[in-house]
Write a protein that holds these residues in place. Structure first.
Motif, short mmCIF file in Angstrom:
data_model
loop_
_atom_site.label_atom_id
_atom_site.label_comp_id
_atom_site.label_asym_id
_atom_site.label_seq_id
_atom_site.Cartn_x
_atom_site.Cartn_y
_atom_site.Cartn_z
N ASN A 47 0.84 -1.18 0.00
CA ASN A 47 0.00 0.00 0.00
C ASN A 47 0.89 1.24 0.00
OD1 ASN A 47 -1.86 2.00 0.42
ND2 ASN A 47 -2.82 1.02 2.17
N ILE A 48 0.81 2.03 -1.05
CA ILE A 48 1.67 3.20 -1.18
C ILE A 48 1.31 4.27 -0.16
CG2 ILE A 48 2.28 5.12 -2.70
CD1 ILE A 48 2.35 3.22 -4.98
N ARG A 49 0.05 4.43 0.18
CA ARG A 49 -0.31 5.44 1.18
C ARG A 49 0.34 5.16 2.52
NH1 ARG A 49 -6.65 6.46 -0.14
NH2 ARG A 49 -6.25 7.70 -1.99
N GLY A 50 0.45 3.89 2.87
CA GLY A 50 1.11 3.53 4.12
C GLY A 50 2.60 3.82 4.07
N MET A 51 3.19 3.71 2.87
CA MET A 51 4.62 3.97 2.71
C MET A 51 4.95 5.45 2.83
SD MET A 51 5.55 1.39 -0.41
CE MET A 51 7.19 2.05 -0.59
N ILE A 52 4.01 6.31 2.52
CA ILE A 52 4.26 7.74 2.57
C ILE A 52 4.60 8.18 3.99
CG2 ILE A 52 3.17 10.02 2.30
CD1 ILE A 52 1.70 8.86 -0.11
N TYR A 53 3.98 7.59 4.96
CA TYR A 53 4.19 7.99 6.35
C TYR A 53 5.32 7.22 7.01
CZ TYR A 53 -0.16 10.30 5.41
OH TYR A 53 -1.11 11.08 4.84
N MET A 54 5.91 6.26 6.32
CA MET A 54 7.03 5.50 6.85
C MET A 54 8.27 6.37 6.83
SD MET A 54 8.62 2.09 5.12
CE MET A 54 9.09 2.96 3.63
N LYS A 55 9.05 6.34 7.87
CA LYS A 55 10.29 7.10 7.93
C LYS A 55 11.41 6.17 8.38
CE LYS A 55 8.72 11.73 8.56
NZ LYS A 55 9.12 13.00 9.04
N LYS A 56 12.62 6.47 7.97
CA LYS A 56 13.80 5.74 8.39
C LYS A 56 14.50 6.54 9.46
CE LYS A 56 14.06 2.44 5.20
NZ LYS A 56 14.17 1.05 5.45
N LYS A 57 15.00 5.85 10.49
CA LYS A 57 15.81 6.49 11.51
C LYS A 57 17.26 6.39 11.10
CE LYS A 57 13.60 7.75 15.31
NZ LYS A 57 13.51 9.09 15.73
N LEU A 58 17.97 7.50 11.16
CA LEU A 58 19.39 7.51 10.86
C LEU A 58 20.17 7.25 12.14
CD1 LEU A 58 19.55 10.59 8.51
CD2 LEU A 58 19.47 8.18 7.90
N VAL A 59 21.46 7.05 12.00
CA VAL A 59 22.32 6.78 13.15
C VAL A 59 22.28 7.93 14.15
CG1 VAL A 59 24.71 6.35 13.85
CG2 VAL A 59 23.82 5.30 11.78
N ASP A 60 22.23 9.15 13.66
CA ASP A 60 22.22 10.31 14.56
C ASP A 60 20.84 10.60 15.15
OD1 ASP A 60 20.90 11.33 12.37
OD2 ASP A 60 22.25 13.02 12.08
N GLY A 61 19.84 9.79 14.82
CA GLY A 61 18.52 9.94 15.41
C GLY A 61 17.54 10.76 14.59
N SER A 62 17.98 11.39 13.52
CA SER A 62 17.06 12.19 12.71
C SER A 62 16.27 11.29 11.76
CB SER A 62 17.83 13.26 11.93
OG SER A 62 18.74 12.66 11.06
N ASP A 63 15.16 11.79 11.27
CA ASP A 63 14.29 11.03 10.38
C ASP A 63 14.55 11.41 8.92
OD1 ASP A 63 12.95 9.70 12.43
OD2 ASP A 63 11.51 11.32 12.66
N VAL A 64 14.33 10.44 8.03
CA VAL A 64 14.44 10.67 6.59
C VAL A 64 13.12 10.24 5.96
CG1 VAL A 64 15.58 9.98 4.47
CG2 VAL A 64 16.92 10.32 6.52
N SER A 65 12.49 11.14 5.22
CA SER A 65 11.26 10.80 4.53
C SER A 65 11.58 9.95 3.31
CB SER A 65 10.53 12.06 4.07
OG SER A 65 10.15 12.83 5.17
N PRO A 66 10.80 8.91 3.05
CA PRO A 66 11.05 8.10 1.86
C PRO A 66 10.67 8.88 0.60
CG PRO A 66 9.11 7.32 3.01
CD PRO A 66 9.71 8.39 3.85
N GLU A 67 11.65 9.18 -0.22
CA GLU A 67 11.46 9.90 -1.48
C GLU A 67 12.35 9.26 -2.51
OE1 GLU A 67 12.61 13.83 -0.34
OE2 GLU A 67 10.57 14.38 0.18
N CYS A 68 12.00 9.39 -3.78
CA CYS A 68 12.79 8.80 -4.86
C CYS A 68 14.24 9.28 -4.86
CB CYS A 68 12.14 9.09 -6.21
SG CYS A 68 10.74 8.01 -6.54
N ARG A 69 14.49 10.48 -4.40
CA ARG A 69 15.86 10.98 -4.39
C ARG A 69 16.78 10.19 -3.46
NH1 ARG A 69 15.27 16.90 -2.34
NH2 ARG A 69 13.16 16.54 -1.70
N ASN A 70 16.21 9.46 -2.48
CA ASN A 70 16.99 8.67 -1.53
C ASN A 70 16.98 7.19 -1.84
OD1 ASN A 70 17.52 10.99 0.01
ND2 ASN A 70 15.62 10.77 1.12
#
Length: 79
Positions: free
Chosen positions: A1-24
């Motif tokens: 489900n793509i709508r569910g993926m939009i709100y998914m975020k990755k945690k980086l080592v330093d604790g900040s969040d990265v939004s899932p986007e094609c550029r990443n």
């Protein structure tokens, strides 16, 4: 489900969040037009788009800000 993926975020080592986007994504490559990338799976896409083939690649992420190195002194580099 793509709508569910939009709100998914990755945690980086330093604790900040990265939004899932094609550029990443591991499948994205730079494209000559600004604001677009070339995707191996789905062709030319906006850098903020998202598809179900998305896989995070930390090497594609652009840091939000650069550290200020003008405040460093010679003593900061000595042991």
């Amino acid at each position: 489900n793509i709508r569910g993926m939009i709100y998914m975020k990755k945690k980086l080592v330093d604790g900040s969040d990265v939004s899932p986007e094609c550029r990443n994504c591991i499948y994205s490559r730079p494209f000559s037009k600004e604001g677009f990338i070339l995707c191996e799976k789905s062709g030319i896409r906006s850098i903020t788009a998202l598809c179900k083939k998305y896989k995070y690649n930390p090497l594609n992420r652009v840091p939000s800000r650069m550290p200020d190195i003008t405040e460093l002194s010679k003593e900061d580099f000595s042991l």
